[in-house]
Every structure is written in C-alpha cells, then in structure tokens.
Motif scaffolding. Structure first.
Motif, PDB file in Angstrom:
ATOM      1  N   LYS A   5       0.860  -1.185   0.000  1.00  0.00           N
ATOM      2  CA  LYS A   5       0.000   0.000   0.000  1.00  0.00           C
ATOM      3  C   LYS A   5       0.896   1.234   0.000  1.00  0.00           C
ATOM      4  O   LYS A   5       2.102   1.142   0.255  1.00  0.00           O
ATOM      5  N   PRO A   6       0.320   2.406  -0.300  1.00  0.00           N
ATOM      6  CA  PRO A   6       1.123   3.629  -0.282  1.00  0.00           C
ATOM      7  C   PRO A   6       1.836   3.816   1.054  1.00  0.00           C
ATOM      8  O   PRO A   6       1.253   3.607   2.116  1.00  0.00           O
ATOM      9  N   GLY A   7       3.117   4.153   0.972  1.00  0.00           N
ATOM     10  CA  GLY A   7       3.915   4.369   2.175  1.00  0.00           C
ATOM     11  C   GLY A   7       4.695   3.161   2.639  1.00  0.00           C
ATOM     12  O   GLY A   7       5.554   3.272   3.500  1.00  0.00           O
ATOM     13  N   ALA A   8       4.425   1.995   2.062  1.00  0.00           N
ATOM     14  CA  ALA A   8       5.132   0.775   2.482  1.00  0.00           C
ATOM     15  C   ALA A   8       6.581   0.802   2.004  1.00  0.00           C
ATOM     16  O   ALA A   8       6.913   1.407   0.993  1.00  0.00           O
ATOM     17  N   VAL A   9       7.427   0.117   2.764  1.00  0.00           N
ATOM     18  CA  VAL A   9       8.835  -0.071   2.396  1.00  0.00           C
ATOM     19  C   VAL A   9       9.014  -1.541   2.048  1.00  0.00           C
ATOM     20  O   VAL A   9       8.617  -2.423   2.814  1.00  0.00           O
ATOM     21  N   VAL A  10       9.607  -1.795   0.872  1.00  0.00           N
ATOM     22  CA  VAL A  10       9.737  -3.162   0.362  1.00  0.00           C
ATOM     23  C   VAL A  10      11.189  -3.443   0.019  1.00  0.00           C
ATOM     24  O   VAL A  10      11.888  -2.593  -0.533  1.00  0.00           O
ATOM     25  N   CYS A  11      11.642  -4.655   0.336  1.00  0.00           N
ATOM     26  CA  CYS A  11      12.946  -5.142  -0.107  1.00  0.00           C
ATOM     27  C   CYS A  11      12.711  -6.239  -1.142  1.00  0.00           C
ATOM     28  O   CYS A  11      11.932  -7.165  -0.896  1.00  0.00           O
ATOM     29  N   GLU A  12      13.391  -6.120  -2.262  1.00  0.00           N
ATOM     30  CA  GLU A  12      13.260  -7.086  -3.354  1.00  0.00           C
ATOM     31  C   GLU A  12      14.664  -7.538  -3.743  1.00  0.00           C
ATOM     32  O   GLU A  12      15.572  -6.728  -3.849  1.00  0.00           O
ATOM     33  N   SER A  13      14.808  -8.826  -3.984  1.00  0.00           N
ATOM     34  CA  SER A  13      16.086  -9.311  -4.504  1.00  0.00           C
ATOM     35  C   SER A  13      15.834 -10.078  -5.782  1.00  0.00           C
ATOM     36  O   SER A  13      14.923 -10.901  -5.864  1.00  0.00           O
ATOM     37  N   GLY A  14      16.680  -9.791  -6.785  1.00  0.00           N
ATOM     38  CA  GLY A  14      16.491 -10.312  -8.118  1.00  0.00           C
ATOM     39  C   GLY A  14      15.746  -9.285  -8.959  1.00  0.00           C
ATOM     40  O   GLY A  14      14.679  -9.548  -9.497  1.00  0.00           O
ATOM     41  N   THR A  15      16.293  -8.056  -9.039  1.00  0.00           N
ATOM     42  CA  THR A  15      15.640  -6.971  -9.773  1.00  0.00           C
ATOM     43  C   THR A  15      15.408  -7.360 -11.223  1.00  0.00           C
ATOM     44  O   THR A  15      14.342  -7.092 -11.781  1.00  0.00           O
ATOM     45  N   GLY A  16      16.427  -7.970 -11.846  1.00  0.00           N
ATOM     46  CA  GLY A  16      16.308  -8.442 -13.222  1.00  0.00           C
ATOM     47  C   GLY A  16      15.955  -7.331 -14.186  1.00  0.00           C
ATOM     48  O   GLY A  16      16.611  -6.299 -14.247  1.00  0.00           O
ATOM     49  N   SER A  17      14.863  -7.520 -14.943  1.00  0.00           N
ATOM     50  CA  SER A  17      14.430  -6.538 -15.935  1.00  0.00           C
ATOM     51  C   SER A  17      13.526  -5.470 -15.340  1.00  0.00           C
ATOM     52  O   SER A  17      13.116  -4.544 -16.044  1.00  0.00           O
ATOM     53  N   GLY A  18      13.157  -5.595 -14.063  1.00  0.00           N
ATOM     54  CA  GLY A  18      12.383  -4.557 -13.391  1.00  0.00           C
ATOM     55  C   GLY A  18      10.879  -4.652 -13.567  1.00  0.00           C
ATOM     56  O   GLY A  18      10.158  -3.712 -13.245  1.00  0.00           O
ATOM     57  N   SER A  19      10.379  -5.776 -14.036  1.00  0.00           N
ATOM     58  CA  SER A  19       8.936  -5.925 -14.247  1.00  0.00           C
ATOM     59  C   SER A  19       8.169  -5.817 -12.927  1.00  0.00           C
ATOM     60  O   SER A  19       7.273  -4.978 -12.777  1.00  0.00           O
ATOM     61  N   LEU A  20       8.523  -6.642 -11.949  1.00  0.00           N
ATOM     62  CA  LEU A  20       7.872  -6.580 -10.639  1.00  0.00           C
ATOM     63  C   LEU A  20       8.170  -5.259  -9.944  1.00  0.00           C
ATOM     64  O   LEU A  20       7.294  -4.682  -9.290  1.00  0.00           O
ATOM     65  N   SER A  21       9.388  -4.761 -10.100  1.00  0.00           N
ATOM     66  CA  SER A  21       9.792  -3.518  -9.423  1.00  0.00           C
ATOM     67  C   SER A  21       8.850  -2.366  -9.757  1.00  0.00           C
ATOM     68  O   SER A  21       8.464  -1.591  -8.874  1.00  0.00           O
ATOM     69  N   HIS A  22       8.466  -2.238 -11.018  1.00  0.00           N
ATOM     70  CA  HIS A  22       7.576  -1.147 -11.424  1.00  0.00           C
ATOM     71  C   HIS A  22       6.206  -1.271 -10.754  1.00  0.00           C
ATOM     72  O   HIS A  22       5.615  -0.270 -10.346  1.00  0.00           O
ATOM     73  N   ALA A  23       5.708  -2.493 -10.632  1.00  0.00           N
ATOM     74  CA  ALA A  23       4.413  -2.701  -9.967  1.00  0.00           C
ATOM     75  C   ALA A  23       4.520  -2.382  -8.473  1.00  0.00           C
ATOM     76  O   ALA A  23       3.602  -1.786  -7.891  1.00  0.00           O
TER      77      ALA A  23
ATOM     78  N   LEU B  94       6.611  -0.242  -7.118  1.00  0.00           N
ATOM     79  CA  LEU B  94       6.740   1.209  -6.993  1.00  0.00           C
ATOM     80  C   LEU B  94       5.383   1.904  -7.094  1.00  0.00           C
ATOM     81  O   LEU B  94       5.090   2.834  -6.347  1.00  0.00           O
ATOM     82  N   ARG B  95       4.554   1.442  -8.024  1.00  0.00           N
ATOM     83  CA  ARG B  95       3.226   2.048  -8.138  1.00  0.00           C
ATOM     84  C   ARG B  95       2.400   1.784  -6.876  1.00  0.00           C
ATOM     85  O   ARG B  95       1.653   2.644  -6.423  1.00  0.00           O
ATOM     86  N   SER B  96       2.557   0.604  -6.293  1.00  0.00           N
ATOM     87  CA  SER B  96       1.784   0.249  -5.097  1.00  0.00           C
ATOM     88  C   SER B  96       2.184   1.053  -3.879  1.00  0.00           C
ATOM     89  O   SER B  96       1.344   1.370  -3.039  1.00  0.00           O
ATOM     90  N   VAL B  97       3.480   1.390  -3.755  1.00  0.00           N
ATOM     91  CA  VAL B  97       3.946   2.077  -2.549  1.00  0.00           C
ATOM     92  C   VAL B  97       4.015   3.596  -2.701  1.00  0.00           C
ATOM     93  O   VAL B  97       4.186   4.306  -1.717  1.00  0.00           O
ATOM     94  N   ALA B  98       3.908   4.108  -3.929  1.00  0.00           N
ATOM     95  CA  ALA B  98       3.944   5.556  -4.170  1.00  0.00           C
ATOM     96  C   ALA B  98       2.740   6.216  -3.495  1.00  0.00           C
ATOM     97  O   ALA B  98       1.716   5.566  -3.274  1.00  0.00           O
ATOM     98  N   PRO B  99       2.829   7.475  -3.108  1.00  0.00           N
ATOM     99  CA  PRO B  99       3.931   8.403  -3.383  1.00  0.00           C
ATOM    100  C   PRO B  99       4.979   8.507  -2.278  1.00  0.00           C
ATOM    101  O   PRO B  99       5.973   9.200  -2.441  1.00  0.00           O
ATOM    102  N   SER B 100       4.766   7.804  -1.146  1.00  0.00           N
ATOM    103  CA  SER B 100       5.657   8.028  -0.007  1.00  0.00           C
ATOM    104  C   SER B 100       6.414   6.787   0.449  1.00  0.00           C
ATOM    105  O   SER B 100       7.178   6.848   1.412  1.00  0.00           O
ATOM    106  N   GLY B 101       6.242   5.652  -0.232  1.00  0.00           N
ATOM    107  CA  GLY B 101       6.955   4.440   0.140  1.00  0.00           C
ATOM    108  C   GLY B 101       8.318   4.370  -0.516  1.00  0.00           C
ATOM    109  O   GLY B 101       8.777   5.320  -1.162  1.00  0.00           O
ATOM    110  N   HIS B 102       8.967   3.217  -0.352  1.00  0.00           N
ATOM    111  CA  HIS B 102      10.303   3.061  -0.938  1.00  0.00           C
ATOM    112  C   HIS B 102      10.582   1.588  -1.237  1.00  0.00           C
ATOM    113  O   HIS B 102      10.143   0.703  -0.484  1.00  0.00           O
ATOM    114  N   LEU B 103      11.286   1.353  -2.328  1.00  0.00           N
ATOM    115  CA  LEU B 103      11.739   0.016  -2.712  1.00  0.00           C
ATOM    116  C   LEU B 103      13.250  -0.046  -2.607  1.00  0.00           C
ATOM    117  O   LEU B 103      13.954   0.783  -3.190  1.00  0.00           O
TER     118      LEU B 103
END
Length: 201
Positions: A102-120, A122-131
């Motif tokens: 949700k917006p404001g959440a902080v997420v850690c991801e490993s295996g960035t790869g091509s960034g497909s999941l990363s973009h999703a 980022l949209r979920s945690v914006a505008p105040s969260g962080h990946l």
C-alpha cells in the motif's frame, strides 16, 4: 510523465507506449525531432506525439495507425526489453496482494532483473513508500537504474549491486515486506528477517 503519476498530454522526454496490436507494444522515448519506425510507417515525435492526449489514435506515414498510451506497470511488463526471465501481470497481482502493499510501504526485493515486478511495487507504494532492490549482475543493475530515472520513479527506489545471500539488502529493520526472486532464496532468509521492521506484539 511518471509511471506513478498521470498526465493528459504527451511531452518531450516522456516514455510513451505505442500500442500496435494485442500482442505487440513498443516503449518510445519521445524527443523533439525524433522518429520511430513501426510496421505501419514512421511516427514523427514532433508532429504525431508531442502535445497529443495519451490514448490518441495516431496515423503513421504509411496510413496505418497506432494508439499512444500512458505508461503503466502492466504495459511496461508487456513491452520492456527482456534482460532476464520476467514475472507477468497475473503473478505480479498475486504477489502485491499477498505482500499487502500500500502507499507508504517499504519493500525489499532481490532479483531486480528486468524490473517488471519492481515497477508494480513502486506504483503500489507511491507516493511516499520506498523500494530497496538488490541485483547481483552489475550491467543489469545499471540498466534498471537508468530506466527508473527515465520513468521518473528513481526517488522511490534504491538499487544495490551485491549478493543478497552474502551481503543482505543494505538496510535493517525498515521493511514492511520482502520478496526473494533468486535461485537459492533459503540462503537469504536471515537477511530478509534482518531487513523486516519489528512489529509490536
């Protein structure tokens, strides 16, 4: 234009998605004086794209037409350059739901790869969260950082190039969720635990 904010009009410097068919879409960096060749003819950025509304039907030089769409995480997944095997929308939807993002959440991801999941994410945690995302491969990490900047979401993400199984995520006690997309996820479980925020009982 940002992947996490909406704008009506196509502007110089935007990344637009040129929708050719239900099986083909093309990400285009819009530039004054630029051109993009499609199977339907040439798209001239200055006259055909800049200043038009996103969603417009645009006629190409040979008479065929395309739709020019505002970028979303889903459209990026359909059109991104594959540097690795990627996650697709049905799996991404399940992952973001199970992680309760949700917006404001902080997420850690490993295996960035091509960034497909990363973009999703980022949209979920914006505008105040962080990946915080970790990619072992230096060139892939550099390329995805470049794309995050181009997509104007770089203020929401930190990319690290390291081995998450050995070095962790580079943060401790801050994450609301962790996702491991690596060959041996069990080797990173302790680092995932260390990254997670301590919740009150």
């Amino acid at each position: 234009m940002s992947f996490v904010e909406y704008s009506d009009l196509i502007q110089d410097g935007d990344v637009a998605i040129v929708y050719l068919s239900h099986t083909s879409a093309l990400p285009v960096k819009v530039r004054q004086g630029g051109q993009t060749q499609t199977r339907y003819g040439v798209l001239r950025h200055s006259s055909d794209l800049i200043g038009r509304r996103y969603g417009s039907k645009v006629t190409c030089s040979r008479g065929g037409w395309v739709h020019v769409l505002h970028p979303t995480a889903e459209l990026w997944t359909c059109s991104l350059p594959h540097r690795t095997q990627i996650l697709y929308t049905p799996d991404i939807a399940t992952i973001t739901m199970m992680l309760e993002l949700k917006p404001g959440a902080v997420v850690c991801e490993s295996g960035t790869g091509s960034g497909s999941l990363s973009h999703a994410i980022l949209r979920s945690v914006a505008p105040s969260g962080h990946l915080h995302t970790v990619e072992f491969h230096q060139q892939r990490a550099e390329k995805v950082m470049e794309e995050f900047k181009e997509h104007r979401v770089d203020h929401l993400v930190t990319v690290r190039t390291q081995d998450v199984c050995r070095d962790g995520f580079g943060v401790r006690g801050v994450a609301d969720a962790v996702f491991l997309d690596i060959p041996s996820p069990w080797e990173a479980v302790q680092h995932a635990k260390d990254a997670l925020r301590t919740r009150a009982a």
